[in-house]
Design a protein around this motif. Structure first.
Motif, short mmCIF file in Angstrom:
data_model
loop_
_atom_site.label_atom_id
_atom_site.label_comp_id
_atom_site.label_asym_id
_atom_site.label_seq_id
_atom_site.Cartn_x
_atom_site.Cartn_y
_atom_site.Cartn_z
N VAL A 111 21.96 -38.43 16.52
CA VAL A 111 21.89 -36.88 16.75
C VAL A 111 20.76 -36.33 17.39
O VAL A 111 19.85 -36.69 16.84
CB VAL A 111 21.96 -36.12 15.57
CG1 VAL A 111 22.20 -34.65 15.55
CG2 VAL A 111 23.45 -36.68 14.74
N ARG A 113 19.01 -32.89 20.54
CA ARG A 113 19.56 -32.09 21.39
C ARG A 113 18.33 -31.56 22.23
O ARG A 113 17.21 -32.13 21.82
CB ARG A 113 19.85 -30.72 20.32
CG ARG A 113 21.01 -30.61 19.90
CD ARG A 113 21.35 -29.15 19.28
NE ARG A 113 20.65 -28.71 18.36
CZ ARG A 113 20.60 -29.03 17.11
NH1 ARG A 113 21.60 -30.14 16.71
NH2 ARG A 113 19.78 -28.91 16.13
N HIS A 234 11.83 -50.40 21.81
CA HIS A 234 10.61 -50.20 21.07
C HIS A 234 11.22 -50.08 19.62
O HIS A 234 11.77 -49.29 19.13
CB HIS A 234 9.59 -49.31 21.29
CG HIS A 234 8.42 -49.49 20.48
ND1 HIS A 234 8.13 -48.76 19.26
CD2 HIS A 234 7.31 -50.01 20.69
CE1 HIS A 234 6.98 -49.18 18.70
NE2 HIS A 234 6.45 -50.00 19.93
N ASN A 252 12.70 -37.00 13.13
CA ASN A 252 13.96 -37.18 12.54
C ASN A 252 14.36 -38.93 12.67
O ASN A 252 15.29 -39.21 12.96
CB ASN A 252 15.18 -36.55 13.25
CG ASN A 252 15.09 -34.98 13.06
OD1 ASN A 252 14.56 -34.52 12.10
ND2 ASN A 252 14.67 -34.40 14.43
C1 LIG Z 1 18.56 -38.88 14.56
S1 LIG Z 1 17.98 -39.46 15.90
C2 LIG Z 1 16.50 -38.49 16.44
C3 LIG Z 1 16.49 -38.34 17.87
C4 LIG Z 1 15.25 -37.27 18.44
N1 LIG Z 1 14.11 -37.87 18.01
C5 LIG Z 1 15.58 -35.95 17.65
O1 LIG Z 1 15.08 -35.55 16.93
O2 LIG Z 1 16.44 -35.27 18.32
C6 LIG Z 1 17.11 -40.91 15.39
C7 LIG Z 1 16.78 -42.06 16.28
O3 LIG Z 1 16.03 -42.89 15.88
C8 LIG Z 1 16.38 -44.22 16.42
N2 LIG Z 1 15.54 -45.36 15.32
C9 LIG Z 1 16.07 -45.72 14.32
N3 LIG Z 1 15.24 -46.64 13.88
C10 LIG Z 1 14.75 -46.94 14.82
C11 LIG Z 1 13.46 -47.92 14.73
N4 LIG Z 1 13.27 -49.14 13.83
N5 LIG Z 1 12.54 -47.97 16.10
C12 LIG Z 1 12.70 -47.14 17.05
N6 LIG Z 1 13.75 -45.93 16.85
C13 LIG Z 1 14.73 -46.11 15.69
C14 LIG Z 1 17.75 -44.16 16.41
O4 LIG Z 1 18.21 -45.28 17.45
C15 LIG Z 1 17.94 -42.80 16.86
O5 LIG Z 1 18.31 -42.66 18.41
#
Ligand SMILES: C[S@@+](CC[C@H](N)C(=O)[O-])C[C@H]1O[C@@H](n2cnc3c(N)ncnc32)[C@H](O)[C@@H]1O
Length: 661
Positions: A111, A113, A234, A252
């Motif tokens: 999620v 935006r 990464h 998030n």
């Molecule tokens: C809810 S989204 C948040 C996207 C954006 N930062 C925002 O707040 O709109 C969480 C993101 O964290 C990434 N994520 C989860 N675990 C991760 C990790 N260990 N390293 C890097 N990214 C990770 C997921 O793939 C996802 O795209």
């Protein structure tokens, strides 16, 4: 890029030990209200084996993700592939080469935006970024890191803000926005930089015009913005952090990690950000509330500034105007004063310790006895450094020394120390210099406040906040999935409606055809009835004609222009001994009446050719014993004059009379 080595391994093992008692794992299922996840499931060794397998075989380390949410997502995927046991699912993973990707997509919540939480981005736009750009006016270099960037909206939002501030100076600056994630599919979308119009609803129309261009039904990020963004895979849990970053945006993402993993990541963030650089977290991410590594710039929107790596500098010191304070104190009788101070020390809800310049403990109140589990008798008169408490509170000795030399107040916020019962007490410590009446340093007071309940409540609050945020994200993601399904259903519905319309139109055409056929049928039935009537009439006419022909005493026959016999009456049968059915339809020349045909055939040909009647006399009968006969051949003409046949009539040759044969 992976961080490795013994230290890392040790850190990982420690974190795992902590997770077992973390409290935000198995128990979370009972109260999060999204889907009940049983504690037994979270602790199921098969589930843990599945996490290990994902880590060792597919390089996805979810072992320190929050269990409740993780379990829900894994179970969701298992339901989709109709598997209900973790061990069966592990076999399924082995047998289906791409299943780990599908599982990753199910577990990771993408999620995001453009300008998510617009007020937070406003703080960046109005305060942080202009200052940052100003401070980079000599280096002309700006480095950003969007960690967990999902499909790129966050990185491009940042790029838009920077471009808006730089405007005409854009080409003078070397801007780099590193945007990373572990989800390759999300990164592919980010790299394409192509978004549907409804994804841009948070972006002001003039910014859409300036930084996007229409591409079919969608909008593509313009090249000048796109070239600033470098997307790459990464893993925050495993890979070494970037360095010298001005602003690290990690929103998030940490809420999905358990508290042990969160506290392992925070020092890496401190390393990644340059001194005085900024960290921008999600609105529900409160893990830095009491950090000694970052200070809040805007706590509501979780924007922090990095402190120097030495945590000692995190503690603010204030100079107290001791002279002014002394002036406010009324002179009291020394004994009375001592009694009052004694009463205060007895009742004050803080541990109070006073040491003299030689470091001998001169005050050790009841609260200090309770907190440090040392009776006053064992403490008073001893050197402070000889009590183990002086070492157990991290940084206390150094801070004491500092107050003695600088004579300035100091404090240590949220420091924890272990107690004999094995529990941990969280305290705030204030250290203040004391003076005698000649303004000379007469000792140092250490006031210790028990903040454990506060910290417990705050941890609980943070945990609940994070839980509700993850639940919210999950709901949003489910919502998005439902919207997609809805759109697909709508499109299927539209297709069905089109097919239905086509079928209706085909049906209408068929109905028209049926009506036309019915009308043709009615016409044919009428025609048939008419035909039957005519046929009956014709039969009657033929029967009548035959009766007439047979009633005539004279032998009569008719041939058509090709000399085929069409009529042959009873008298002719009698005369030439050829039955009617043997004559009609046969060529005249082939009739079994050789005596007749021999002489009459040629005459018939002549009548057909000339249309002139002929009379043949003395023709033989069938039986040679009878009289000869006369045959008259008369052409039969239609009303339009066309020859339709030749009529032959026969009479017997008797001297002068013409009786019928
Ligand atoms: C809810 S989204 C948040 C996207 C954006 N930062 C925002 O707040 O709109 C969480 C993101 O964290 C990434 N994520 C989860 N675990 C991760 C990790 N260990 N390293 C890097 N990214 C990770 C997921 O793939 C996802 O795209």
């Amino acid at each position: 890029m992976s961080a490795g080595g013994d230290e890392e391994q040790q850190e990982l093992e420690d974190a795992e030990d902590d997770t077992a008692s973390d409290g935000d794992g198995a128990a979370a299922g009972s109260g999060d209200g999204v889907a009940a996840v049983s504690a037994a499931d979270a602790a199921d060794p098969k589930f843990i084996a599945l996490l290990e397998k994902l880590h060792t075989e597919h390089n996805f380390d979810f072992r320190q993700y929050k269990r409740a949410s993780l379990l829900r997502r894994v179970r969701q995927r298992m339901t989709q592939v109709r598997v209900d046991r973790f061990d069966t699912y592990m076999t399924y993973l082995d047998r289906h080469a791409d299943e780990h990707i599908a599982l990753l997509n199910a577990v990771l919540i993408n999620v995001t935006r453009f300008f998510r939480d617009p007020d937070a981005w406003n703080v960046l736009r109005e305060g942080i970024l202009p200052r940052l750009i100003e401070s980079a006016s000599t280096t002309h270099a700006l480095r950003f890191w969007s960690a967990g960037c999902s499909s790129g909206e966050e990185a491009y939002s940042l790029a838009i803000l920077v471009a808006e501030i730089l405007r005409a100076r854009r080409d003078d600056y070397d801007v780099k926005i590193y945007a990373t994630d572990i989800d390759d599919d999300a990164l592919a979308t980010a790299r394409a930089g192509l978004y549907r119009l409804d994804a841009l609803k948070e972006v002001a129309p003039e910014l859409v015009d300036r930084y996007f261009m229409a591409d079919g039904q969608a909008f593509r990020v313009r090249r000048e913005l796109r070239k600033w963004c470098i997307f790459g895979r990464h893993d925050l849990t495993q890979d070494a952090p970037l360095a010298h970053v001005d602003v690290l945006v990690c929103r998030n993402v940490l809420i999905y990690f358990d508290s042990t993993l969160q506290s392992r990541i925070v020092p890496r963030f401190q390393y990644a950000i340059r001194p005085e650089g900024y960290l921008f977290l999600g609105r529900s991410e409160s893990m830095l509330a009491s950090s000694q590594r970052f200070v809040p710039v805007d706590f509501k929107w979780r924007i922090f500034q990095r402190l120097e790596l030495n945590p000692a500098e995190a503690v603010s010191t204030t100079i107290v105007d001791t002279q002014a304070r002394a002036a406010r104190t009324t002179r009291t009788d020394a004994t009375q004063l001592a009694a009052r101070i004694g009463g205060i020390l007895e009742n004050v809800p803080a541990g109070i310790i006073v040491i003299d310049p030689a470091e001998t403990i001169v005050v050790w109140n009841p609260m200090a006895e309770h907190m440090f589990e040392v009776p006053a008798d064992n403490a008073l008169g001893r050197k402070f450094r000889d009590l183990d408490i002086s070492y157990r509170i991290d940084g206390l000795r150094a801070r004491l020394e500092e107050v003695r030399t600088t004579q300035m107040h100091s404090q240590i916020q949220d420091v924890a120390f272990g107690r004999r019962a094995g529990d941990t007490m969280h305290v705030n410590v204030r250290i203040a210099p004391l003076y005698d009446d000649r303004r000379r340093l007469s000792g140092v007071m250490i006031a210790v406040n028990d903040m454990s309940t506060y910290w417990q409540l705050r941890d609980e609050l943070d945990r609940l906040g994070e839980q509700s945020a993850t639940a919210n994200e999950e709901l949003q993601s489910t919502n998005e999935e439902l919207e997609t399904t809805n759109e697909e259903l709508q499109s299927t519905n539209e297709e069905l409606e089109t097919t239905n319309e086509e079928l209706q139109s085909t049906n209408e055409e068929l109905e028209t055809t049926v009506e036309e056929l019915q009308s043709t049928n009615t016409e044919l039935t009428a025609l048939n009835t008419e035909l039957e009537r005519r046929t009956a009439e014709l039969r009657r006419a033929e029967a009548f004609e035959l009766s007439v022909l047979n009633a005539v005493q004279q032998a009569i026959f008719v041939v058509d222009p090709t000399l085929v016999v069409t009529h042959w009456n009873a008298a002719a049968t009698q005369l030439w001994d050829v039955p009617m059915n043997a004559a009609v339809g046969r060529e005249f020349a082939r009739l079994p009446a050789a005596r007749l045909t021999r002489v009459a055939s040629e005459a018939l040909q002549r009548v057909v050719a000339t249309r002139a009647p002929e009379r043949l006399t003395g023709l033989p009968r069938a039986r040679p014993d009878g009289d000869g006969i006369t045959l008259e051949l008369i052409p039969v003409l239609a009303v339009d004059g066309e020859l339709v046949g030749v009529l032959g009539t026969a009479v017997t040759d008797r001297s002068g009379d013409r009786r019928t044969a």
